[in-house]
Every structure is written in structure tokens, then in C-alpha cells.
Design a protein around this motif. Structure first.
Motif, PDB file in Angstrom:
ATOM      1  N   LEU A 424       0.856  -1.180   0.000  1.00  0.00           N
ATOM      2  CA  LEU A 424       0.000   0.000   0.000  1.00  0.00           C
ATOM      3  C   LEU A 424       0.893   1.231   0.000  1.00  0.00           C
ATOM      4  O   LEU A 424       1.781   1.366   0.837  1.00  0.00           O
ATOM      5  N   GLU A 425       0.667   2.114  -0.962  1.00  0.00           N
ATOM      6  CA  GLU A 425       1.442   3.348  -1.064  1.00  0.00           C
ATOM      7  C   GLU A 425       0.498   4.529  -0.937  1.00  0.00           C
ATOM      8  O   GLU A 425      -0.624   4.485  -1.431  1.00  0.00           O
ATOM      9  N   ARG A 426       0.982   5.598  -0.282  1.00  0.00           N
ATOM     10  CA  ARG A 426       0.147   6.779  -0.061  1.00  0.00           C
ATOM     11  C   ARG A 426       0.897   8.029  -0.477  1.00  0.00           C
ATOM     12  O   ARG A 426       2.096   8.137  -0.233  1.00  0.00           O
ATOM     13  N   GLU A 427       0.178   8.952  -1.037  1.00  0.00           N
ATOM     14  CA  GLU A 427       0.732  10.260  -1.380  1.00  0.00           C
ATOM     15  C   GLU A 427      -0.224  11.314  -0.832  1.00  0.00           C
ATOM     16  O   GLU A 427      -1.440  11.222  -1.026  1.00  0.00           O
ATOM     17  N   TYR A 428       0.326  12.313  -0.150  1.00  0.00           N
ATOM     18  CA  TYR A 428      -0.511  13.399   0.342  1.00  0.00           C
ATOM     19  C   TYR A 428       0.354  14.646   0.404  1.00  0.00           C
ATOM     20  O   TYR A 428       1.566  14.579   0.581  1.00  0.00           O
ATOM     21  N   ALA A 429      -0.287  15.793   0.235  1.00  0.00           N
ATOM     22  CA  ALA A 429       0.469  17.046   0.217  1.00  0.00           C
ATOM     23  C   ALA A 429      -0.400  18.159   0.777  1.00  0.00           C
ATOM     24  O   ALA A 429      -1.616  18.197   0.550  1.00  0.00           O
ATOM     25  N   ASP A 436      -3.790  10.379  -2.163  1.00  0.00           N
ATOM     26  CA  ASP A 436      -3.746   9.355  -3.195  1.00  0.00           C
ATOM     27  C   ASP A 436      -3.290   8.043  -2.567  1.00  0.00           C
ATOM     28  O   ASP A 436      -2.353   8.026  -1.764  1.00  0.00           O
ATOM     29  N   VAL A 437      -3.946   6.952  -2.943  1.00  0.00           N
ATOM     30  CA  VAL A 437      -3.611   5.639  -2.406  1.00  0.00           C
ATOM     31  C   VAL A 437      -3.456   4.671  -3.562  1.00  0.00           C
ATOM     32  O   VAL A 437      -4.273   4.663  -4.494  1.00  0.00           O
ATOM     33  N   CYS A 438      -2.422   3.851  -3.495  1.00  0.00           N
ATOM     34  CA  CYS A 438      -2.175   2.859  -4.532  1.00  0.00           C
ATOM     35  C   CYS A 438      -2.017   1.490  -3.877  1.00  0.00           C
ATOM     36  O   CYS A 438      -1.104   1.282  -3.072  1.00  0.00           O
ATOM     37  N   LEU A 439      -2.930   0.591  -4.185  1.00  0.00           N
ATOM     38  CA  LEU A 439      -2.879  -0.780  -3.686  1.00  0.00           C
ATOM     39  C   LEU A 439      -2.300  -1.672  -4.786  1.00  0.00           C
ATOM     40  O   LEU A 439      -2.838  -1.735  -5.897  1.00  0.00           O
ATOM     41  N   ARG A 440      -1.198  -2.331  -4.462  1.00  0.00           N
ATOM     42  CA  ARG A 440      -0.581  -3.259  -5.420  1.00  0.00           C
ATOM     43  C   ARG A 440      -0.707  -4.668  -4.856  1.00  0.00           C
ATOM     44  O   ARG A 440      -0.377  -4.911  -3.693  1.00  0.00           O
ATOM     45  N   HIS A 441      -1.189  -5.568  -5.689  1.00  0.00           N
ATOM     46  CA  HIS A 441      -1.374  -6.966  -5.254  1.00  0.00           C
ATOM     47  C   HIS A 441      -0.971  -7.862  -6.410  1.00  0.00           C
ATOM     48  O   HIS A 441      -1.733  -8.055  -7.354  1.00  0.00           O
TER      49      HIS A 441
END
Length: 516
Positions: A424-429, A436-441
Motif C-alpha cells: 500500500l502506497e500513499r501520497e498526500y500534500a 492518493d492511495v495505490c494498492l498493489r497486489h
């Protein structure tokens, strides 16, 4: 005897890969030559003790001074008993100086003195007995609090006028914070808010992180010793993830070469650095645990909470802005505005804040997985909506940051999904109003844009679609989720208002819009 990457305590060049300790503190020599009293402050485990212990040894070896680094930490066990704290500190000084100095340069027996004057009396006696001018580095000074801290600072200020014959020629306070941020009960405040108890200081210095070139130089020492190379992409990734934070730099390499690629005939690749990062975050190593403790401090929370929510800060005291930067949690971005200090912290902060919600999750069968183990995006949406309708409301109250409570509950759910074989990756500013959230599976990737609809604002649908369009473009995806958390007053219960629709962005990307 092989050397290794050190993640615990001061570095020793005989045992550890390390860079020249004082390269990151070039001003210190000048301050000592000018007989100054000064402060060095920086976050934990960036090399303060290593650098100044090394300098103390150099100064003594050069033969013009007697220099030692001693700690104040043991006095923290007696926050309101000045005499007991002083006795514990002085005993630790005896042990420290025996390991650093030849017998003829160690301090004499410290004189008897009333509580509240023992530190000054000890420094005076040591100065008078030393055959050369005395320089003292006082480590962990801000471990002390309240009456004990005030007493020590005032003793140093009072003795300052008696130098150099009867008090140290130069003196350095070492800690996490600058003097004005030392923890002490003063009126309605819990910090000094001023340097007045130690207004003899000339400068306050901060120890910087490693540069990209220094990360490569440090890792090259391992290559020189073992012939195991770090590929250029691995070096670049290590700096990108850590932004040169010394403990993280060492920890990534340690996990990579000792656990993931122990065969020195094999190079360390970018993928190994990414795997090392995931292991560090999963284990919550000591450094990351101490970082997590800071997140609930009010001065940290009222800056991090709006950052995570993508809001502007509002009226935040300048001291608090400086304080959270000094802790190493955030930094000023090159383009202006605050940002979390590095990608590893950026990932672990929401994870830590979602811990309570994660612990409170009911058992969730992995209905979102197909028979072949691939992620079924439609069934994942159905599973989340069912979970949110049933458990969302009670779980919102477990989140420590109210403004982003829905985000944290969603994170808890997604971590349960990711723990089945994904990330799980998150980006916020700050000021963007988004996360923004990116789920990789495995081979599957799901990108999400999180928005909050607050009282007095218009529906964020259009803005969210535009933002998600850009996020999907950057990831090379043709579809994603836009989740709008409706936090306006007077809304129906979550179970009634949670539903999903579809939309299309301007670039013709298909979006599932979840309103919750």
C-alpha cells in the motif's frame, strides 16, 4: 574482523561503516576555537553522539585540550529530585570518562556540594584539575525535565563567567531540541519557550542528513570490504526512500546485505532495497517506534493532521513549525510548503495512526481474491462497502486524528487486503485537499483518490475526478476509485448513505465513485 552497518548506538570506525563524523558539522571547530557555549540538536539516530564523541577524542589526542562527552540521561529518572538526579549523572560521568580518557586526564573525585550546585561544582573541580583547558559535551540534555533541567541550565550559566580557569573553556549541549523547546512546566506552557536559562549560547546547530553522494560513499565501504556491489539503481532508490536520514540509510543496507542478499557474490539491486523498506516498516524497528510516539503530541498533531488531510495549516505558532522540523518528521519542500521528511516516514505515519482501527477490525474473509489469487476489483468494492456499512461508524471513533478518521479506517481495511500479498502506497500534500492511495497486489494495481466533503463546501466530485485523472495517468492506469467521505452535519447513517456509481474522467478513464 568484518565491519557492518550500524543501527544501534554510536558508530566506531573499527566496527562500522561510517563517514567522517564532523563533515556534517563544519562550524563546531570554529565555535570551540572561539571558546563558545553552543547547542547541537537533531532527531534521534542521525549521528550527534558519534560526531561529537569523535571530536572529543580528536581534541584530546591533539594535546591542546581535555575533551569528553558525558550524558545527562540517567538524571531523567528523578524529574523532581535535583539532588538524586545530580548524583546519578555524576556517577555516569565517572564511568564515561574512564572509557574515554587516560587516568591523568579523568576528573578528580567530585566535591561534596548542596543539591542544585553539584554539576557546577563537579565541572569547576574538573577544570581546575585538568592540565589543559577543558571542553565538555553534554549529551541527552533534554532528557531532563522541570526543576532538574532548570537547575542544570542555571548552574551552567552561573559557572560560565568563571571560565576558563575554573569552568570549561567550551561546552556543548546535545539533544533532540533547541533550548527553547526543552520540556518543562512553565506557567501554562510545557516548554521553556525561551533560551534565557542558557542565554550564554552562541549558536544552535542542526546535524544535516547524508547527501546522495554520501549514501553512495557509505555503501561503497561495504563493497570495498566484501566486493559486493550496490547497483546504481539501488543506490538511487536508497537515497530516494530515506532522503539521507542516517539511521534509515544504515538500516536499509543492513537488512539488504545481511538478510536479503547475504551472498556477497550477488549484487544488491533496487528490488532488494524495496524489500528491505517493507521489512523495516513491518517490524516497526526501534527508530520507527520512537517516531510513532511523537505523532500524538499536540504540537505534532495539529500540523500533521491537516497535512494528511491535504488542508492548509491555518494559524500555527512558528515555534511549533520549527519544533516538528527539528524532530525530523517534516521538512520544507524545495518548492515551498511543508512535506513529510521522506517516503518511508510518509508511508509509516498513516500506518501507525491506523493501528487502533487495524486492531479493532473484525475477521474479514478474503472474498476479494479470485481462485488464482488475483485481485477481483469488483468484489473488493463490494467487500469494502459491506464492511463500511457495518463497522465504519464505530471504527471512526478509534482514529486518533479526527480530520482524517475515514482515511485511517480505510487504510486499516486496505492493509488487511495488502497483508495477503500486496503493498500500500500513499501520497498526500499540504493544501491539495486530497490523499492518493495505490494498492498493489501481485500484477494488479488499484489507484484511489480520497476526498472529504465538509460543511460549507461544494460536492468534490468534479475536482476529485480531475485529480484522479492525473494520478491514473502517472501510474499508466485506465480506471480507479474516487472515494468521497461525506462529513457534513445532518447526514443519514453510514449504512444508508454508502453507495457506488460510475463516472468517466475527461481523459475517458473509468472511475468507480464511492460515497461513504
Amino acid at each position: 574482523m568484518p565491519r557492518w552497518f550500524n543501527t544501534a548506538g554510536p558508530c566506531n570506525p573499527a566496527d562500522h561503516y561510517m563517514l567522517p563524523a564532523l563533515r556534517r558539522l563544519p562550524e563546531v571547530r570554529r565555535l570551540i576555537d572561539q571558546k563558545s557555549y553552543f547547542v547541537v540538536h537533531a532527531p534521534r539516530q542521525v549521528g550527534k553522539t558519534t560526531a561529537l564523541l569523535s571530536l572529543a577524542r580528536e581534541l584530546t589526542t591533539e594535546g591542546r585540550h581535555v575533551a569528553a562527552l558525558v550524558s545527562m540521561e540517567v538524571g531523567a529518572a528523578f524529574p523532581r529530585d535535583v539532588g538524586a538526579a545530580e548524583a546519578a549523572v555524576l556517577e555516569s560521568w565517572r564511568n564515561a570518562t574512564r572509557s574515554q580518557l587516560p587516568p591523568e586526564l579523568c576528573p578528580p573525585s567530585f566535591p561534596e556540594a548542596p543539591p542544585g550546585s553539584r554539576i557546577a561544582a563537579a565541572l569547576a573541580a574538573w577544570t581546575e584539575a585538568a592540565p589543559r583547558p577543558l571542553i565538555v559535551f553534554l549529551d541527552e540534555i533534554d532528557a531532563l525535565r522541570d526543576e532538574v533541567l532548570i537547575s542544570v541550565l542555571r548552574q551552567l550559566r552561573d559557572g560560565y563567567r568563571n571560565r576558563p580557569e575554573h569552568f570549561p573553556l567550551a561546552l556543548c549541549l546535545i539533544g533532540l531540541r533547541d533550548v527553547r523547546d526543552y520540556k518543562v512546566e512553565v506557567g501554562d506552557s510545557d516548554t521553556l519557550g525561551t533560551a534565557s536559562p542558557f542565554n550564554i549560547k552562541v549558536r544552535s546547530l542542526t546535524l544535516r542528513n547524508f547527501t546522495a553522494e554520501e549514501v553512495a560513499e557509505l555503501y561503497a565501504q561495504h563493497t570495498a570490504d566484501t566486493r559486493q556491489p550496490f547497483e546504481p539503481e539501488a543506490l538511487a532508490r536508497a537515497f530516494e526512500l530515506t532522503q539521507g536520514q542516517p539511521w534509515l540509510v544504515n538500516a536499509l543496507a543492513k537488512v539488504a546485505v545481511e538478510e536479503l542478499v547475504p551472498n556477497t557474490a550477488q549484487p544488491v539491486r533496487r528490488a532488494d532495497i524495496d524489500r528491505a523498506k517493507a521489512l523495516l516498516i513491518e517490524r516497526r524497528e526501534t527508530h520507527l517506534d520512537s517516531l510513532a510516539e511523537r505523532l500524538r503530541e499536540p504540537r505534532v498533531r495539529h500540523i500533521l493532521e491537516p497535512m494528511l488531510a491535504g488542508l492548509t495549516l491555518g494559524d500555527v505558532p512558528e515555534d511549533d513549525l520549527r519544533f516538528i522540523q527539528d524532530l525530523g518528521l517534516v521538512r520544507m519542500a524545495a518548492t515551498g510548503g511543508l512535506e513529510v521528511a521522506n517516503p518511508i516516514y510518509r508511508e509509516i505515519i498513516p500506518r501507525v495512526l491506523a493501528n487502533t482501527a487495524m486492531a479493532s477490525l473484525p475477521r474479514l474473509p478474503a472474498t476479494w481474491l479470485r481462485a488464482d489469487g488475483r485481485l477481483d476489483i469488483e468484489r473488493l468494492m463490494e467487500a469494502f462497502m459491506a464492511f463500511w456499512r457495518q463497522h465504519g461508524q464505530p471504527l471512526l471513533s478509534t482514529a486518533p486524528y479526527h480530520e482524517i478518521a475515514p482515511h485511517l479506517v480505510l487504510m486499516a481495511f486496505l492493509h488487511r487486503v495488502a497483508n495477503g500479498g500486496g503493498s500500500l502506497e500513499r501520497e498526500y500534500a499540504i493544501g491539495t485537499g486530497r490523499m492518493d492511495v495505490c494498492l498493489r497486489h501481485g500484477p494488479d494495481t488499484l489507484a484511489m483518490e480520497l476526498k472529504v466533503w465538509r460543511d460549507g463546501e461544494k460536492d468534490p466530485l468534479d475536482e476529485g475526478l480531475a485529480q484522479l485523472d492525473g494520478y491514473l495517468a502517472g501510474l499508466g492506469l485506465s480506471s480507479g476509485w474516487l472515494i468521497i467521505f461525506d462529513r457534513r452535519n445532518g447526514q443519514p447513517p453510514l449504512a444508508e448513505r454508502t453507495h457506488a456509481t460510475t463516472a468517466v474522467t475527461r481523459a475517458s478513464r473509468r472511475v468507480t465513485v464511492l460515497r461513504a
